[in-house]
Design an enzyme around this catalytic site. Structure first.
Site, PDB file in Angstrom:
ATOM      1  N   LEU A 170       0.505  -1.354  -0.046  1.00  0.00           N
ATOM      2  CA  LEU A 170       0.012   0.069   0.298  1.00  0.00           C
ATOM      3  C   LEU A 170       0.873   1.195  -0.030  1.00  0.00           C
ATOM      4  CD1 LEU A 170      -2.240  -1.564   2.406  1.00  0.00           C
ATOM      5  CD2 LEU A 170      -2.619  -0.991   0.327  1.00  0.00           C
TER       6      LEU A 170
ATOM      7  N   LEU B 186       6.833  -2.048   4.833  1.00  0.00           N
ATOM      8  CA  LEU B 186       6.375  -3.471   5.261  1.00  0.00           C
ATOM      9  C   LEU B 186       6.444  -3.569   6.571  1.00  0.00           C
ATOM     10  CD1 LEU B 186       4.718  -4.710   3.218  1.00  0.00           C
ATOM     11  CD2 LEU B 186       6.901  -5.904   2.447  1.00  0.00           C
TER      12      LEU B 186
ATOM     13  N   HIS C   9       1.178 -10.784   9.816  1.00  0.00           N
ATOM     14  CA  HIS C   9       2.034 -11.993   9.547  1.00  0.00           C
ATOM     15  C   HIS C   9       1.657 -12.686   9.685  1.00  0.00           C
ATOM     16  CE1 HIS C   9       4.647 -11.304   5.942  1.00  0.00           C
ATOM     17  NE2 HIS C   9       5.334 -12.027   7.696  1.00  0.00           N
TER      18      HIS C   9
HETATM   19  C1  GAR Z   1      -2.305 -15.743   6.304  1.00  0.00           C
HETATM   20  O1  GAR Z   1      -1.279 -16.836   6.522  1.00  0.00           O
HETATM   21  C2  GAR Z   1      -2.099 -14.482   6.089  1.00  0.00           C
HETATM   22  O2  GAR Z   1      -1.179 -14.361   8.237  1.00  0.00           O
HETATM   23  C3  GAR Z   1      -0.342 -14.194   5.458  1.00  0.00           C
HETATM   24  O3  GAR Z   1      -1.415 -14.624   4.199  1.00  0.00           O
HETATM   25  C4  GAR Z   1      -2.141 -14.849   5.002  1.00  0.00           C
HETATM   26  C5  GAR Z   1      -3.605 -15.470   4.392  1.00  0.00           C
HETATM   27  O4  GAR Z   1      -4.787 -16.590   4.804  1.00  0.00           O
HETATM   28  N1  GAR Z   1      -0.458 -13.304   5.166  1.00  0.00           N
HETATM   29  C6  GAR Z   1       0.635 -12.820   5.034  1.00  0.00           C
HETATM   30  O5  GAR Z   1       1.390 -12.953   4.861  1.00  0.00           O
HETATM   31  C7  GAR Z   1       0.847 -10.757   4.285  1.00  0.00           C
HETATM   32  N2  GAR Z   1       1.684 -10.645   4.688  1.00  0.00           N
HETATM   33  P1  GAR Z   1      -6.376 -16.305   5.184  1.00  0.00           P
HETATM   34  O6  GAR Z   1      -6.531 -15.817   3.678  1.00  0.00           O
HETATM   35  O7  GAR Z   1      -7.180 -18.081   4.719  1.00  0.00           O
HETATM   36  O8  GAR Z   1      -6.539 -15.692   5.795  1.00  0.00           O
END
Ligand code: GAR
Length: 207
Positions: free
Chosen positions: A90, A141, A106
């Site tokens: 973003l 980030l 995260h």
């Molecule tokens: C989750 O593990 C979240 O922590 C990660 O993506 C996945 C989404 O899963 N986010 C990141 O890596 C952001 N940097 P979901 O769509 O099932 O909630």
């Protein structure tokens, strides 16, 4: 009642955990995805939540996309914007607009392993614990002030999928917790950028 807008890009299991938590005083006003094929949109729609798409591919620049996204979000008058697997970087302008009311999750113990391929890098580094972090979003980030973390062991023989699954169980526990604190006015970002979480209000005397 606090309005919450949740941004997703895919599966949406963290969004689902927040919806299922049925947090008193919270209205999930909308779920917005930057990808039309995000699986989580169907869950939102089936729960009577506005499910919208702002497709980043339709915009010529990050700024143009973020402006359209902000317009879509703001139509729901959000008190809180929740990034739940929202996989777009973003702009500073977008982040500033929602300062103090923009949360992200995260799947690592930040500040370790920000960015992509988190679990793979944790396994390669040989760490013995891993985990997940909810934080306020700032322009850098995965670097904002930390709200809550949970730790899991890294077990012999773990691969990326096994570790991710163990961490995800904790994500589904701590993200609704953080949202609940915010809705209860117990979580805030101070003017000097620190996280403040206040204790649960005490019950009536004698309890
Ligand atoms: C989750 O593990 C979240 O922590 C990660 O993506 C996945 C989404 O899963 N986010 C990141 O890596 C952001 N940097 P979901 O769509 O099932 O909630």
């Amino acid at each position: 009642m606090k309005n919450i807008v949740i941004l997703i890009s895919g599966r949406g299991s963290n969004m689902e955990a927040i919806v299922r938590a049925q947090i008193p005083g919270a209205k999930i006003a909308a779920v917005i995805s930057n990808r039309p094929d995000a699986a989580g949109l169907a869950f939102a729609a089936s729960h009577g939540i506005a499910a919208q798409v702002v497709d980043h591919k339709a915009y010529p620049s990050r700024e143009a996309f973020d402006a359209a996204l902000a317009e879509t979000i703001d139509a729901h008058q959000p008190d809180l914007v929740v990034l739940a697997g929202f996989m777009r970087v973003l702009t500073d302008g977008f982040v500033g607009r929602y300062n103090g009311r923009l949360l992200n999750i995260h799947p690592s113990l930040l500040p370790s392993f920000p960015g992509l391929h988190t679990h793979q890098r944790a396994l390669e580094a040989g760490v013995r614990v891993a985990g997940t972090t909810v934080h306020f979003v700032t322009p850098t980030l995965d670097c904002g002030p930390i709200v809550i973390q949970a730790v899991v062991p890294v077990l012999d023989g773990d691969d990326e999928a096994a570790l991710a699954a163990r961490v995800l169980v904790q994500e589904h526990r701590i993200y609704p917790q953080a949202v609940r604190w915010f809705v209860e006015d117990r979580l805030s970002l101070t003017a000097d950028g620190k996280v403040r979480v206040t204790d649960e209000p005490a019950g009536p005397a004698g309890w």
